[in-house]
Design a protein around this motif. Sequence first.
Motif, mmCIF file in Angstrom:
data_model
loop_
_atom_site.group_PDB
_atom_site.id
_atom_site.type_symbol
_atom_site.label_atom_id
_atom_site.label_comp_id
_atom_site.label_asym_id
_atom_site.label_seq_id
_atom_site.Cartn_x
_atom_site.Cartn_y
_atom_site.Cartn_z
ATOM 1 N N MET A 1 0.935 -1.092 0.080
ATOM 2 C CA MET A 1 -0.071 -0.221 0.001
ATOM 3 C C MET A 1 0.959 1.203 0.055
ATOM 4 O O MET A 1 1.722 1.351 0.598
ATOM 5 N N ASN A 2 0.463 2.115 -0.631
ATOM 6 C CA ASN A 2 1.289 3.422 -0.744
ATOM 7 C C ASN A 2 0.556 4.452 0.180
ATOM 8 O O ASN A 2 -0.383 4.191 0.644
ATOM 9 N N LYS A 3 0.973 5.599 0.330
ATOM 10 C CA LYS A 3 0.817 6.590 1.184
ATOM 11 C C LYS A 3 -0.655 7.055 1.185
ATOM 12 O O LYS A 3 -1.410 7.293 2.059
ATOM 13 N N GLU A 4 -1.204 7.120 -0.246
ATOM 14 C CA GLU A 4 -2.467 7.792 -0.491
ATOM 15 C C GLU A 4 -3.701 6.707 -0.104
ATOM 16 O O GLU A 4 -4.660 6.964 -0.161
ATOM 17 N N ASP A 5 -3.246 5.283 -0.048
ATOM 18 C CA ASP A 5 -4.184 4.125 -0.136
ATOM 19 C C ASP A 5 -5.198 4.245 1.364
ATOM 20 O O ASP A 5 -6.379 3.972 1.176
ATOM 21 N N LEU A 6 -4.766 5.075 2.531
ATOM 22 C CA LEU A 6 -5.110 5.138 3.444
ATOM 23 C C LEU A 6 -5.938 6.362 3.963
ATOM 24 O O LEU A 6 -7.099 6.670 4.750
ATOM 25 N N LEU A 7 -5.687 7.224 2.970
ATOM 26 C CA LEU A 7 -6.347 8.749 3.280
ATOM 27 C C LEU A 7 -7.790 8.730 3.100
ATOM 28 O O LEU A 7 -8.422 8.249 2.156
ATOM 29 N N GLY A 8 -8.382 9.356 4.168
ATOM 30 C CA GLY A 8 -9.910 9.370 4.275
ATOM 31 C C GLY A 8 -10.920 8.081 4.735
ATOM 32 O O GLY A 8 -11.719 8.364 4.905
ATOM 33 N N LEU A 9 -9.922 6.838 4.672
ATOM 34 C CA LEU A 9 -10.686 5.837 5.217
ATOM 35 C C LEU A 9 -10.975 5.758 6.683
ATOM 36 O O LEU A 9 -10.181 6.556 7.598
ATOM 37 N N THR A 10 -11.837 4.920 7.017
ATOM 38 C CA THR A 10 -12.214 4.721 8.453
ATOM 39 C C THR A 10 -12.210 3.313 8.955
ATOM 40 O O THR A 10 -12.654 2.455 8.166
ATOM 41 N N PHE A 11 -11.483 3.136 9.985
ATOM 42 C CA PHE A 11 -11.399 1.849 10.680
ATOM 43 C C PHE A 11 -12.046 1.954 12.122
ATOM 44 O O PHE A 11 -11.372 2.396 12.973
ATOM 45 N N GLY A 12 -13.174 1.180 12.196
ATOM 46 C CA GLY A 12 -13.721 1.454 13.555
ATOM 47 C C GLY A 12 -14.427 2.814 14.044
ATOM 48 O O GLY A 12 -14.807 3.783 13.186
ATOM 49 N N ASN A 13 -13.658 3.392 14.957
ATOM 50 C CA ASN A 13 -13.984 4.714 15.463
ATOM 51 C C ASN A 13 -12.880 5.667 14.754
ATOM 52 O O ASN A 13 -12.902 6.995 15.185
ATOM 53 N N LEU A 14 -11.881 5.445 13.932
ATOM 54 C CA LEU A 14 -10.738 6.047 13.746
ATOM 55 C C LEU A 14 -10.854 6.455 11.906
ATOM 56 O O LEU A 14 -10.941 5.773 11.249
ATOM 57 N N LYS A 15 -10.797 7.850 11.887
ATOM 58 C CA LYS A 15 -10.782 8.200 10.406
ATOM 59 C C LYS A 15 -9.381 8.585 10.098
ATOM 60 O O LYS A 15 -8.790 9.340 11.138
ATOM 61 N N GLN A 28 10.309 3.416 12.039
ATOM 62 C CA GLN A 28 10.602 2.773 10.850
ATOM 63 C C GLN A 28 9.621 1.912 10.022
ATOM 64 O O GLN A 28 9.951 0.733 9.590
ATOM 65 N N ARG A 29 8.445 2.319 10.108
ATOM 66 C CA ARG A 29 7.379 1.751 9.552
ATOM 67 C C ARG A 29 6.193 2.841 9.161
ATOM 68 O O ARG A 29 6.129 3.889 10.014
ATOM 69 N N SER A 30 5.434 2.427 8.380
ATOM 70 C CA SER A 30 4.407 3.609 8.035
ATOM 71 C C SER A 30 3.240 3.707 9.249
ATOM 72 O O SER A 30 2.675 2.883 9.596
ATOM 73 N N HIS A 31 3.325 5.099 9.328
ATOM 74 C CA HIS A 31 2.025 5.549 10.347
ATOM 75 C C HIS A 31 1.185 6.419 9.941
ATOM 76 O O HIS A 31 1.694 7.017 8.850
ATOM 77 N N TRP A 32 0.159 6.627 10.254
ATOM 78 C CA TRP A 32 -1.174 7.477 9.793
ATOM 79 C C TRP A 32 -1.603 8.376 11.116
ATOM 80 O O TRP A 32 -1.784 7.705 12.014
ATOM 81 N N LEU A 33 -1.792 9.451 10.862
ATOM 82 C CA LEU A 33 -2.404 10.445 11.785
ATOM 83 C C LEU A 33 -4.042 10.245 11.763
ATOM 84 O O LEU A 33 -4.568 10.338 10.629
ATOM 85 N N CYS A 34 -4.600 9.743 12.878
ATOM 86 C CA CYS A 34 -6.059 9.339 12.837
ATOM 87 C C CYS A 34 -6.691 10.342 13.712
ATOM 88 O O CYS A 34 -6.028 10.792 14.914
ATOM 89 N N ALA A 48 -1.719 -1.844 12.147
ATOM 90 C CA ALA A 48 -2.737 -1.799 13.359
ATOM 91 C C ALA A 48 -3.799 -1.522 12.711
ATOM 92 O O ALA A 48 -5.027 -2.162 13.090
ATOM 93 N N LEU A 49 -4.022 -0.769 11.845
ATOM 94 C CA LEU A 49 -5.327 -0.287 11.174
ATOM 95 C C LEU A 49 -6.003 -1.167 10.239
ATOM 96 O O LEU A 49 -6.910 -1.685 10.500
ATOM 97 N N THR A 50 -5.158 -1.594 9.320
ATOM 98 C CA THR A 50 -5.598 -2.784 8.188
ATOM 99 C C THR A 50 -5.986 -3.938 8.900
ATOM 100 O O THR A 50 -6.845 -4.703 8.147
ATOM 101 N N GLN A 51 -5.372 -4.407 9.943
ATOM 102 C CA GLN A 51 -5.602 -5.700 10.680
ATOM 103 C C GLN A 51 -6.517 -5.620 11.616
ATOM 104 O O GLN A 51 -6.855 -6.329 12.526
#
Length: 72
Positions: A1-15, A28-34, A48-51
């Motif tokens: 997954m690239n950086k743009e793949d998760l933008l705007g998605l919702t996982f449970g209570n997290l956007k 040293q791994r991909s993190h997202w501000l939610c 943690a988000l995708t799983q």
Amino acid sequence: MNKEDLLGLTFGNLKVLSFDVEGSKKAQRSHWLCKCNCGNELSIARKALTQRNQTCCIKCRNKKHGMSNKGC
């Protein structure tokens, strides 16, 4: 997954708000501000988000496991 793949998605209570460059460098791994439904913002690893390992902030998780019926 690239950086743009998760933008705007919702996982449970997290956007997902944006890619977290600083969090990613430190861990040293991909993190997202939610943003949680309660308003808290936090940096979470992509895995943690995708799983579905993390679907809310720690404040809401604590509510689920004791203080009230509300939570993630």
